[in-house]
Design an enzyme around this catalytic site. Structure first.
Site, PDB file in Angstrom:
ATOM      1  N   ASP A  37      -1.559  -3.036 -12.411  1.00  0.00           N
ATOM      2  CA  ASP A  37      -2.216  -1.915 -13.086  1.00  0.00           C
ATOM      3  C   ASP A  37      -1.365  -0.678 -12.865  1.00  0.00           C
ATOM      4  O   ASP A  37      -1.078  -0.303 -11.718  1.00  0.00           O
ATOM      5  CB  ASP A  37      -3.620  -1.705 -12.525  1.00  0.00           C
ATOM      6  N   GLU A  42      -1.277  -4.726 -18.815  1.00  0.00           N
ATOM      7  CA  GLU A  42      -2.112  -4.216 -19.896  1.00  0.00           C
ATOM      8  C   GLU A  42      -1.285  -3.884 -21.131  1.00  0.00           C
ATOM      9  O   GLU A  42      -0.114  -3.481 -21.028  1.00  0.00           O
ATOM     10  CB  GLU A  42      -2.862  -2.958 -19.439  1.00  0.00           C
ATOM     11  N   ASP A  73      -8.071   0.846  -8.688  1.00  0.00           N
ATOM     12  CA  ASP A  73      -6.868   0.279  -9.303  1.00  0.00           C
ATOM     13  C   ASP A  73      -6.670  -1.180  -8.912  1.00  0.00           C
ATOM     14  O   ASP A  73      -6.191  -1.987  -9.724  1.00  0.00           O
ATOM     15  CB  ASP A  73      -5.643   1.105  -8.916  1.00  0.00           C
TER      16      ASP A  73
END
Length: 436
Positions: free
Chosen positions: A189, A284, A381
């Protein structure tokens, strides 16, 4: 035999060689702008005629006979400009490529020169020094910071705020049996407060500051000085740059280049470690270009929180999120791993233990995630990175590739349809404009 590896070194031309390289880079920029303007005119005014390098090559040869400044440029460099323009058009029409329509190059852009492999020659002088022979220039020294290890197929000479550089496109023979990375899967992340948080770590991997406190203070002084000098040049010199203003711009460019180099060095070390240690990496699917669009405003019609959004945009761009994804894309292939790109919505609001999604589980921009359903608490996170890992494993299992090994990068986002390209095509410049 195409180049499948790149090697970049610091180039040390003499003053005469540097002046000639600078003139050649300006000529390449003129060739690019002229060829692009001709292609735009041919497409819009001549019944949608599409020109390629093979069509513009004879006209380039004729122009070299008429203009001495163009004839001074090596013919291979001018031909490479047309081939690069072809590649820019191919990337624009490729639905899976993020490139936009080719743009005109400005004078303030750093120029580059491309040479084919048969036009150059490389020889080793000492353990840390070597020379490359460029057409019409001769031997130029460069520092060997790492072995070339392969067959040189092309070379690109470029310049930034710190000096000249040369990049070799190198071909290395591929292994008969590609490696298979059996490392555990991981999700990463990316963020601003925490640069990168991995699902297998207990703490964030924070990138150090790219500029020290003293360097940042010096850069701010230089930017203020440039603003004063620009105001004076526009008010009293008709916009003409003075030598002091040029020196100020050069000092600022050196700071920016040093900052970019440190950022790139940290990203390379991070992505190499991840690609070597893990067989499946989830990340992502972030649209960085959309995230850094600034809020617009003028003096008469000021926008809403323009300065705050500009500061956020600088922080996002400074992290280099897309560069991390790009490096992981080819490094996972090299080390036998797999990169899975998963959708971003909900990763920071979903509990990694019970799977409940609730915006109230993470209030504001705090670092604590507290699930409203099961009461699970975790670093926000790390919770997001675990969700990204689970989504990547699910995507890999659904595709039948497993969770370890395998080469390539997969994305759950469908490629751009022709409607998106058609909308981009409508934004093409309708006239050639002014070629700088």
């Amino acid at each position: 035999m195409k180049a499948n590896m790149a090697r970049r070194y610091r180039l040390y031309p003499t003053r005469e060689q540097a002046d000639r390289l600078t003139g050649w880079s300006d000529t390449c920029r003129a060739v690019w702008n002229t060829a692009l303007a001709q292609r735009i005119w041919a497409y819009h005014s001549a019944r949608r005629v599409t020109l390629r390098a093979v069509d513009q090559g004879p006209e380039l040869t004729q122009a070299r006979r008429e203009y001495d400044w163009l004839a001074d440029l090596p013919a291979q460099c001018a031909q490479q400009v047309l081939r690069r323009l072809d590649a820019a058009y191919d990337n624009f029409w490729n639905r899976d490529h993020p490139a936009g329509f080719p743009q005109f190059k400005k004078k303030r852009d750093w120029g580059s020169l491309c040479f084919p492999g048969q036009a150059i020659e490389v020889r080793q002088v000492s353990r840390r020094s070597a020379q490359v022979r460029l057409p019409k220039i001769g031997w130029v020294r460069f520092r060997v910071s790492r072995p070339i290890d392969g067959t040189v197929r092309n070379a690109t000479v470029s310049r930034d705020g710190l000096g000249w550089h040369i990049s070799f496109g190198v071909h290395q023979p591929e292994l008969a049996t590609p490696p298979v990375n059996t490392g555990p899967p991981i999700g990463i992340d990316v963020g601003i407060a925490c640069s990168v948080f991995c699902s297998a770590d207990d703490a964030a991997r924070q990138r150090p500051a790219t500029l020290s406190v003293g360097e940042h203070r010096r850069l701010r002084r230089l930017e203020r000085r440039r603003a004063r000098q620009l105001t004076y040049a526009k008010k009293y010199a008709g916009g003409k740059y003075s030598n002091r203003l040029r020196r100020t711009n050069a000092a600022i460019a050196a700071f920016k280049a040093r900052q970019a180099r440190r950022r790139l060095d940290w990203n390379h070390k991070l992505t190499t470690d991840l690609a070597q240690s893990h067989g499946l990496i989830g990340i992502e699917d972030l649209s960085v270009s959309s995230m850094i669009r600034s809020a617009k405003g003028t003096v008469t019609q000021p926008g809403s929180k323009v300065r705050q959004k500009a500061g956020l945009n600088r922080s996002i761009a400074d992290q280099g999120w897309y560069e991390i994804r790009r490096q992981l894309g080819y490094k996972t292939k090299r080390y036998g791993g797999q990169l899975i790109v998963v959708p971003a919505p909900g990763s920071s609001q979903t509990c990694c233990r019970c799977g409940a999604r609730d915006p109230e589980s993470r209030r504001g921009c705090g670092r604590l995630f507290a699930c409203t359903q099961c009461g699970h608490t975790e670093h926000a996170d790390k919770n997001a990175s675990i969700n990204i890992r689970d989504r990547a494993i699910h995507t890999a299992g659904r595709a039948g590739t497993g969770t370890g090994g395998g080469a390539g990068s997969q994305s759950t986002r469908s490629p751009k349809g022709r409607g998106g390209r058609r909308a981009s095509r409508m934004r093409e410049p309708s006239s050639p404009g002014t070629a700088a």
